[in-house]
Motif scaffolding. Structure first.
Motif, short mmCIF file in Angstrom:
data_model
loop_
_atom_site.label_atom_id
_atom_site.label_comp_id
_atom_site.label_asym_id
_atom_site.label_seq_id
_atom_site.Cartn_x
_atom_site.Cartn_y
_atom_site.Cartn_z
N ALA A 133 42.22 99.74 43.43
CA ALA A 133 42.53 100.79 42.48
C ALA A 133 41.14 101.00 41.63
O ALA A 133 41.00 102.38 41.01
N ASP A 134 40.41 99.88 41.24
CA ASP A 134 39.13 99.91 40.49
C ASP A 134 38.50 100.81 41.29
O ASP A 134 37.48 101.81 40.94
N VAL A 188 40.58 100.12 35.97
CA VAL A 188 41.51 100.94 36.77
C VAL A 188 42.19 102.06 35.71
O VAL A 188 42.37 101.66 34.44
N ASP A 189 41.98 103.33 36.19
CA ASP A 189 42.40 104.38 35.31
C ASP A 189 43.74 105.09 35.36
O ASP A 189 43.91 106.14 34.96
N VAL A 190 44.77 104.20 35.87
CA VAL A 190 46.23 104.43 35.67
C VAL A 190 47.03 103.47 35.12
O VAL A 190 46.38 102.31 34.78
N PRO A 191 48.07 103.73 34.49
CA PRO A 191 48.98 102.83 33.97
C PRO A 191 49.26 101.69 34.96
O PRO A 191 49.40 101.92 36.12
N VAL A 192 49.24 100.43 34.20
CA VAL A 192 49.43 99.19 35.05
C VAL A 192 50.45 98.49 34.16
O VAL A 192 50.74 98.24 33.13
N ALA A 234 45.78 89.80 32.38
CA ALA A 234 46.28 91.20 32.61
C ALA A 234 45.62 92.41 32.25
O ALA A 234 45.36 93.45 32.93
N THR A 235 45.06 92.18 30.99
CA THR A 235 44.30 93.40 30.19
C THR A 235 42.87 93.42 30.92
O THR A 235 42.18 94.38 30.50
N PRO A 246 42.42 99.55 30.89
CA PRO A 246 42.61 100.04 29.43
C PRO A 246 44.05 100.40 29.19
O PRO A 246 44.72 100.17 27.89
N HIS A 247 45.01 100.40 30.32
CA HIS A 247 46.25 100.90 30.11
C HIS A 247 47.34 99.93 30.79
O HIS A 247 47.70 100.22 31.76
#
Length: 307
Positions: free
Chosen positions: A119-120, A219-223, A257-258, A262-263
């Protein structure tokens, strides 16, 4: 019933390679793609039932050298880099996105590590709208000296067929399979109680991937990261194995995890097993509830599921 599509991949260092895409439709423009872990393949029918029952088309990918994709000449689970999985994920996502507007990846253990790096790599392209990571393999569950030794591994090509002398733990397998102490039925040839052999080449690849994640992805989507509330490092089965992660240390998962992006939402599940959806029924129902709540809040955001 599932539909099955064999995805032919370019040969690797052992020869011919395939991956297998399994699907079950709900008649939706919304989809989820499941990626399994090490010593694993897709057999969790109740996971598919959950998504399809909520109007989401379900797909699962048996990665190269696992499950339905294992070929006779291959060493089970052996890759030199986790990036070797990217072409089959790319192709599976291409197939899914042909007739779906939204895609969430739901990945377990090693699949969670691979999904994070994939995803990255594809950030900014809109291919995926969210990641659900079930006990992702973000670090080794070994004492610090052994972790350092793993980082110093040298893996010439001649090591590819040699297993490391790590011994065999059957605790997790015994806690799962219905012929032992568990409730699940799956193929013990494809998912043996004692797991696959660990090769230096594979372990070095995993540590490179983990160090990349520890350095920070974007990664630019919610996780959503899900982990058990309790870890238990054992080799032989004890009753407590049915209510703890006996494979990874959940504290490592929460710590890193973080680093995915960022999300990130991290949820610890009391009495959860390593594969949280294989936990006892009250626990796995909590897992499904957490996934649904998170999807509705951060991915679907109240939007109708239009067929």
């Amino acid at each position: 019933m599932y539909d099955t599509t064999v995805l032919a991949m370019p040969p690797d260092f052992e020869g011919d390679v395939v991956a297998t895409l399994i699907s079950r439709r709900a008649g939706s423009r919304r989809a989820v793609l499941y990626l399994h872990g090490f010593t694993d393949y897709f057999f969790q029918d109740h996971l598919a039932d959950h998504y399809v029952g909520r109007g989401v088309d379900f797909f699962a990918l048996d990665l190269r050298k696992y499950g339905r994709s294992l070929l006779p000449h291959q060493t089970r689970g052996l890759v030199r880099s986790v990036t070797e999985y990217f072409p089959e994920i790319d192709e599976a996502v291409r197939v899914i996105r042909q007739d779906h507007d939204e895609l969430t990846i739901n990945a377990h253990s090693t699949g969670g590590l691979v999904a994070s790096l994939w995803a990255d790599r594809v950030r900014g392209r809109g291919l995926v709208q969210g990641l659900v990571l079930n006990s992702p393999f973000f670090d080794l569950n070994v004492p610090a000296p052994l972790r350092l030794a793993a980082d110093l591994l040298k893996t010439p090509l001649s090591y590819s067929s040699r297993a490391l002398p790590l011994g065999v733990s059957v605790a997790y397998g015994q806690s799962l399979h219905r012929t032992e102490q568990g409730e699940w039925d799956y193929d013990l040839e494809l998912k043996p109680l004692g797991g696959f052999s660990v090769h230096a080449t594979w372990l070095a690849a995993i540590r490179r991937a983990q160090r990349r994640l520890h350095a920070g992805l974007a990664v630019d989507v919610p996780v959503l990261v899900l982990a058990s509330a309790t870890g238990l490092r054992i080799r032989d089965f004890v009753p407590e194995a049915r209510s703890a992660d006996t494979v990874l240390d959940p504290r490592h998962i929460a710590r890193w995890a973080t680093s995915v992006g960022p999300h990130v939402t991290c949820v610890r599940i009391p009495d959860g097993m390593h594969d949280l959806v294989l936990s006892a029924e009250p626990v796995r129902e909590q897992v499904f509830a957490e996934i649904d709540r998170w999807l509705n809040a951060f991915v679907y955001q109240g939007k109708a599921n239009n067929p």
